[in-house]
Design an enzyme around this catalytic site. Structure first.
Site, mmCIF file in Angstrom:
data_model
loop_
_atom_site.group_PDB
_atom_site.id
_atom_site.type_symbol
_atom_site.label_atom_id
_atom_site.label_comp_id
_atom_site.label_asym_id
_atom_site.label_seq_id
_atom_site.Cartn_x
_atom_site.Cartn_y
_atom_site.Cartn_z
ATOM 1 N N ASP A 103 0.646 -1.224 0.255
ATOM 2 C CA ASP A 103 0.027 0.114 0.268
ATOM 3 C C ASP A 103 0.296 1.047 -0.702
ATOM 4 O O ASP A 103 2.024 1.328 0.859
ATOM 5 C CB ASP A 103 -0.679 -0.121 1.325
ATOM 6 N N TYR A 115 0.153 0.001 15.058
ATOM 7 C CA TYR A 115 -0.154 -0.153 13.986
ATOM 8 C C TYR A 115 0.438 0.734 12.221
ATOM 9 O O TYR A 115 -0.353 1.593 12.936
ATOM 10 C CB TYR A 115 -1.567 -0.052 14.428
ATOM 11 N N LYS A 166 -3.113 -2.429 7.648
ATOM 12 C CA LYS A 166 -3.074 -3.628 7.692
ATOM 13 C C LYS A 166 -2.174 -4.439 6.594
ATOM 14 O O LYS A 166 -1.962 -4.032 5.386
ATOM 15 C CB LYS A 166 -4.697 -4.269 7.575
HETATM 16 C C1 F6R Z 1 -6.109 1.245 7.255
HETATM 17 C C2 F6R Z 1 -7.176 0.770 7.697
HETATM 18 C C3 F6R Z 1 -8.261 2.276 8.023
HETATM 19 C C4 F6R Z 1 -7.477 3.260 8.627
HETATM 20 C C5 F6R Z 1 -8.255 4.284 8.800
HETATM 21 C C6 F6R Z 1 -7.998 5.265 10.016
HETATM 22 O O1 F6R Z 1 -5.829 0.111 6.471
HETATM 23 O O2 F6R Z 1 -7.988 0.354 7.599
HETATM 24 O O3 F6R Z 1 -9.425 1.382 8.338
HETATM 25 O O4 F6R Z 1 -7.503 3.123 10.021
HETATM 26 O O5 F6R Z 1 -9.483 4.863 7.617
HETATM 27 O O6 F6R Z 1 -7.284 6.130 9.726
HETATM 28 P P1 F6R Z 1 -6.220 7.078 10.537
HETATM 29 O O7 F6R Z 1 -5.902 6.665 11.347
HETATM 30 O O8 F6R Z 1 -5.373 7.561 8.873
HETATM 31 O O9 F6R Z 1 -7.481 8.782 9.793
HETATM 32 MG MG MG Z 2 -4.155 1.926 2.603
HETATM 33 MG MG MG Z 3 -4.800 -1.979 2.302
#
Ligand code: F6R
Ligand code: MG
Ligand code: MG
Length: 372
Positions: free
Chosen positions: A10, A227, A230
């Site tokens: 990603d 984190y 994913k």
């Molecule tokens: C990324 C994911 C998303 C983010 C979520 C919050 O793989 O699964 O669910 O974790 O959109 O992202 P931030 O903290 O960057 O706003």
């Molecule tokens: Mg992403």
């Molecule tokens: Mg992804």
């Protein structure tokens, strides 16, 4: 012997974490075409599931090969540059290291690689998933290669009857173990039923002595210590002629089984098998998606892909995924929709817990009135 490699990362989402921008895909396609023209690769194609770009490549360099891994790393630098220029979300997110050294192990991008002698006809399916973790392949791999209710070939086909050898990684302790099915089925299940920690890395046919399946097994949070998005794993499965038939390989996805990873990497949700056009997680940053790209490989050339889940026989699984998503969403912040505490270890929730640490009083001591 040729190698089939899927290397993925990603490097920036469009919009949010939902898809890869077409310009980034084009940059990756141009890089792969140039690598084929230069002779680094025999053949290659670029695809995506959600916000992850996958380079699907055949070559003669073997697994973990420096030239192929460094090519993928350079390509992801180029797609990151597109993401930065367009202000895409999480530009360069999975490139956890400052510089490339040797191979991609522990550097962020995920990869599944299988080195094999091509059979006269070589049907292969490349699975790409988004919003989940590598253990998400445990259940379908078990069904394909060890469950006769899924794969009648295990009962009927003399080449499959002897069984398969599963190599399982313990991602926490960085060690591996091998189990043979059907003989050690229950031992295998004891571990792979815990997919956050134990992940099927590879499967071999006992009778044919050939590799059948490989998965990407890296956990980004274990590499980064926090984190960072994913893992969104990939998997290669060879099919037919003493291995599970194409239909047996796809059959486990007719049920929208629950996986970890959706929304902030912190929720269980059903996995939805989709065609490429629908591999764009939307609701609640999900539901997690899986695409299946079918190829025939001939002298290393990738004939395909066929978009295997773009088929009405998976409509019910998609509608089941929507129904299960409705049910789980109604749990809001409660388990089992939210992951168990130990699996949230790498989210920022622990910082919040630290802020509250001195508010806890032992039950053996008198109640101290809360400060106003
Ligand atoms: C990324 C994911 C998303 C983010 C979520 C919050 O793989 O699964 O669910 O974790 O959109 O992202 P931030 O903290 O960057 O706003
Ligand atoms: Mg992403
Ligand atoms: Mg992804």
């Amino acid at each position: 012997m040729n190698t089939l490699s899927i290397i993925k990362a990603d490097t920036g989402g469009f919009v949010g974490h939902s898809e890869v921008h077409p310009e980034a895909l084009q940059v990756a396609r141009d890089a792969v075409s140039a690598a084929v023209a230069d002779g680094l690769l025999i053949d290659g194609t670029v695809s995506r599931c959600g916000d992850d770009i996958s380079l699907i490549m055949t070559h003669r360099h073997g697994a973990d090969a420096e030239p192929v891994h460094s090519f993928a790393w350079d390509t992801f630098q180029k797609t990151t540059a597109v993401a930065e220029r367009l202000g895409l979300y999480g530009a360069g997110q999975d490139l956890l290291s400052d510089a490339f050294s040797g191979n991609l192990r522990g550097m962020g991008p995920g990869y599944a690689e299988l080195e094999f002698d091509e059979r006269p006809s070589e049907p292969v399916i490349c699975f790409l998933a988004d919003k989940t973790e590598p253990g998400a392949w445990n259940l379908p791999l078990y069904k394909m290669f060890a469950d006769p209710f899924n794969t009648p070939g295990l009962v009927i086909d003399e080449k499959m009857h002897v069984g398969f050898r599963f190599e399982v990684y313990d991602l926490y302790e960085e060690r591996r173990v091998t189990f043979e099915t059907p003989r050690e089925t229950y031992d295998l299940l004891m571990y792979i039923g815990a997919p956050a920690r134990y992940v099927v890395h590879r499967i071999d046919s006992i009778r044919l002595g050939i590799p059948c399946a490989a998965t990407s097994t890296q956990r980004l949070s274990l590499i980064a210590g926090k984190y960072v998005g994913k893992d969104d794993p990939v998997m290669i499965v060879r099919c037919q002629s003493g291995l599970p038939a194409v239909g047996e390989v796809l059959e486990p996805f007719a049920m929208a089984y629950a996986v970890a990873g959706c929304m902030r990497g912190s929720h269980h949700a059903p996995i939805m098998p989709v065609g490429l056009a629908q591999a764009t997680p939307a609701r609640f940053d999900g539901p997690p998606r899986v695409v299946a790209l079918g190829f025939q490989i001939k002298n290393g050339a990738l004939i395909g892909p066929r978009d295997m889940f773009d088929d009405p026989s998976f409509d019910r699984a998609r509608s089941q995924a929507n129904e299960v998503m409705d049910y789980l969403r109604r749990h809001g912040p409660f388990e089992p929709h939210r992951l168990a505490l130990e699996d949230l270890e790498y989210t920022t929730m622990h910082q919040l817990e630290a802020n509250l640490a001195d508010r806890w009083q032992p039950l053996t001591e008198p109640r101290v009135p809360a400060a106003r």
